[in-house]
Scaffold this motif. Sequence first.
Motif, PDB file in Angstrom:
ATOM      1  N   TYR A 325      45.729  45.807  50.040  1.00 21.67           N
ATOM      2  CA  TYR A 325      45.633  45.090  48.762  1.00 21.67           C
ATOM      3  C   TYR A 325      46.921  45.283  47.968  1.00 21.67           C
ATOM      4  N   SER A 326      47.214  44.294  47.149  1.00 25.40           N
ATOM      5  CA  SER A 326      48.405  44.355  46.297  1.00 25.40           C
ATOM      6  C   SER A 326      48.109  43.661  44.979  1.00 25.40           C
ATOM      7  N   CYS A 327      48.632  44.210  43.888  1.00 22.33           N
ATOM      8  CA  CYS A 327      48.443  43.602  42.564  1.00 22.33           C
ATOM      9  C   CYS A 327      49.443  42.469  42.392  1.00 22.33           C
ATOM     10  N   ARG A 328      48.942  41.282  42.086  1.00 24.32           N
ATOM     11  CA  ARG A 328      49.833  40.132  41.905  1.00 24.32           C
ATOM     12  C   ARG A 328      50.590  40.194  40.597  1.00 24.32           C
ATOM     13  N   SER A 329      50.191  41.118  39.709  1.00 22.87           N
ATOM     14  CA  SER A 329      50.853  41.237  38.414  1.00 22.87           C
ATOM     15  C   SER A 329      52.018  42.225  38.454  1.00 22.87           C
ATOM     16  N   CYS A 330      51.776  43.431  39.010  1.00 26.08           N
ATOM     17  CA  CYS A 330      52.815  44.471  38.980  1.00 26.08           C
ATOM     18  C   CYS A 330      53.277  44.906  40.362  1.00 26.08           C
ATOM     19  N   GLY A 331      52.583  44.446  41.425  1.00 31.56           N
ATOM     20  CA  GLY A 331      52.991  44.813  42.776  1.00 31.56           C
ATOM     21  C   GLY A 331      52.406  46.112  43.288  1.00 31.56           C
ATOM     22  N   CYS A 341      43.483  47.194  37.921  1.00 36.69           N
ATOM     23  CA  CYS A 341      44.692  47.736  38.549  1.00 36.69           C
ATOM     24  C   CYS A 341      45.054  49.080  37.921  1.00 36.69           C
ATOM     25  N   PRO A 342      45.171  50.155  38.695  1.00 38.09           N
ATOM     26  CA  PRO A 342      45.514  51.465  38.124  1.00 38.09           C
ATOM     27  C   PRO A 342      46.899  51.506  37.496  1.00 38.09           C
ATOM     28  N   SER A 343      47.770  50.572  37.891  1.00 41.27           N
ATOM     29  CA  SER A 343      49.142  50.585  37.399  1.00 41.27           C
ATOM     30  C   SER A 343      49.304  49.795  36.106  1.00 41.27           C
ATOM     31  N   TRP A 347      42.725  43.238  34.912  1.00 41.67           N
ATOM     32  CA  TRP A 347      41.494  43.070  35.674  1.00 41.67           C
ATOM     33  C   TRP A 347      41.653  41.984  36.742  1.00 41.67           C
ATOM     34  N   GLU A 348      41.120  42.294  37.928  1.00 42.92           N
ATOM     35  CA  GLU A 348      41.021  41.352  39.046  1.00 42.92           C
ATOM     36  C   GLU A 348      42.381  40.797  39.490  1.00 42.92           C
ATOM     37  N   THR A 349      43.403  41.614  39.403  1.00 42.53           N
ATOM     38  CA  THR A 349      44.723  41.210  39.894  1.00 42.53           C
ATOM     39  C   THR A 349      45.047  41.872  41.232  1.00 42.53           C
ATOM     40  N   VAL A 350      44.263  42.861  41.661  1.00 47.26           N
ATOM     41  CA  VAL A 350      44.466  43.507  42.958  1.00 47.26           C
ATOM     42  C   VAL A 350      43.721  42.683  44.007  1.00 47.26           C
ATOM     43  N   GLU A 351      44.463  42.055  44.913  1.00 47.41           N
ATOM     44  CA  GLU A 351      43.884  41.125  45.877  1.00 47.41           C
ATOM     45  C   GLU A 351      44.342  41.457  47.292  1.00 47.41           C
ATOM     46  N   PRO A 352      43.590  41.005  48.307  1.00 46.17           N
ATOM     47  CA  PRO A 352      44.007  41.235  49.698  1.00 46.17           C
ATOM     48  C   PRO A 352      45.367  40.595  49.979  1.00 46.17           C
ATOM     49  N   ILE A 353      46.170  41.277  50.776  1.00 39.48           N
ATOM     50  CA  ILE A 353      47.500  40.751  51.102  1.00 39.48           C
ATOM     51  C   ILE A 353      47.394  39.760  52.256  1.00 39.48           C
ATOM     52  N   ALA A 354      48.430  38.920  52.378  1.00 40.47           N
ATOM     53  CA  ALA A 354      48.529  37.984  53.502  1.00 40.47           C
ATOM     54  C   ALA A 354      49.764  38.361  54.315  1.00 40.47           C
TER      55      ALA A 354
END
Length: 359
Positions: A325-331, A341-343, A347-354
Motif C-alpha cells: 500500500y502507498s499513500c497517494r497524498s504523501c507517498g 495515513c500515519p504520516s 483519511w482513505e489515501t492509503v491504497e493498494p499499489i499497482a
Amino acid sequence: MGQNSLKHKELKGRANITRNLSSGLNFLLTDQEDKAIEQLLELLDIEAATIDTYLALANLFRRKGDWDKAIRIHEKLHQLKLPKVQAQHIQFELAKDYYSAGLYDRAEHLLLQLVNSEALREASLKQLFSIFMATHELSKAVALTTEVANTQSKSLRIALANLHTESLKGAALDLTILAELAERYPQAIRPRFELAKLALAQHDAATAKGALLSILKQKPQWSADILPQLSQCHLDEDEWYQLLTLLADKHHNTSARLLLCDWLTEHGSITAAEHYVLDKLRQQPNIRLFQKLLQIRQQQSAQAAEVLSSVEELVNAYLASKILYSCRSCGFKTRQPYWLCPSCQQWETVEPIAGVDGR
C-alpha cells in the motif's frame, strides 16, 4: 528645530529596524537560526506593527518545536485590534500552536469560534477532527455534521464518515446504521466496507454483495482486498466471470487476472490459463503473474516441478519484502492497510499499489 529633531529620531529608529531585520534575514539565509531568532526578537521589541514579521517568526519557532515562544507571539498578536480577517488568521495560528503543544482544550475552544468563518471553516474543521482523534472524543466530531455539510470539501466528508464509523466500534452494530452512513457519505468507502463485513458475518450475502460491488465501481484499485470477500457472496459463474474480465481488461487489475486464470483452469483447461497469463505478461509485466505462470508450469510437468519450485521460493521471498500500500497524498509506504495515513493524517489515501509488484 523641534520638527527636525523628531524627523531625525524617526529616521534613526527606522534605520535600526532595517538593520536588525537585514541582519536577522542574513542569519536565516546562512542557516544560523538561533542568531536569527535573537536578532528578530530585538526587532519585535522595537516595532510591534510588523505583523508579517511576527507571523514568520512564530512559524519558525513552531517548526523548531519551541511552541511556548510561538504561543507567546501569537497571543500578543491576538490581543491587538486588527481587521477581522487578519485577527481570525492569527487565532487559527494560535490554535495550531496549542495543538502542537498538546493543549487540546485551548485549541478546540479557539477553533470552534472559527467554524462559522467561511475562509477558515474547512481548515478549522480538519484541525478539530485531529484533536478529537487525539482525545478519542469522536462524538464531538459527529456533532459537527451540519458544519461539514456547509463546505464543499470531499476530504472533510470522508473524514467525518470515518470518524462516525470509528465511533460505532464496540457498540451493538446493526446493518441499518451502517447502510445509512454508506448512503449519507458516498465519497467514503469505509462505511460500505464495514457494512459488507457485518453483512457477511450475519449471512446476508445480498447486502454484502451490493456494498462490495459499489466499492469496486468507485475504487477498482481495491480489488485485491474486495474480491476475496465478494467471492463469498454467491455470485453465479457468468456474473463472476464478467466482473473479473471487466477488472482485468479495463482496469488492468492483477488480482482479477489471477482469479480469472483460476477460473479458466477450473472451467476450461490449464493450457488456456497458461496462454492467458503469458499474454498478459507480454502486455504488462508483473511478478505475481509470473509466479502464477511458475505454478502452472509445475502442474504441467513433474520433471520441471523441482527446478521451478526453487524459483518460486525466490519469488515468494522477493514478494514478502515488497510494499502493498502507498499513500497517494504523501507517498507513505506500508505492507498493511490504514484508513488514516500515519504520516500525513489524511483519511482513505492509503491504497493498494499497482505496477510490477502490484496486486
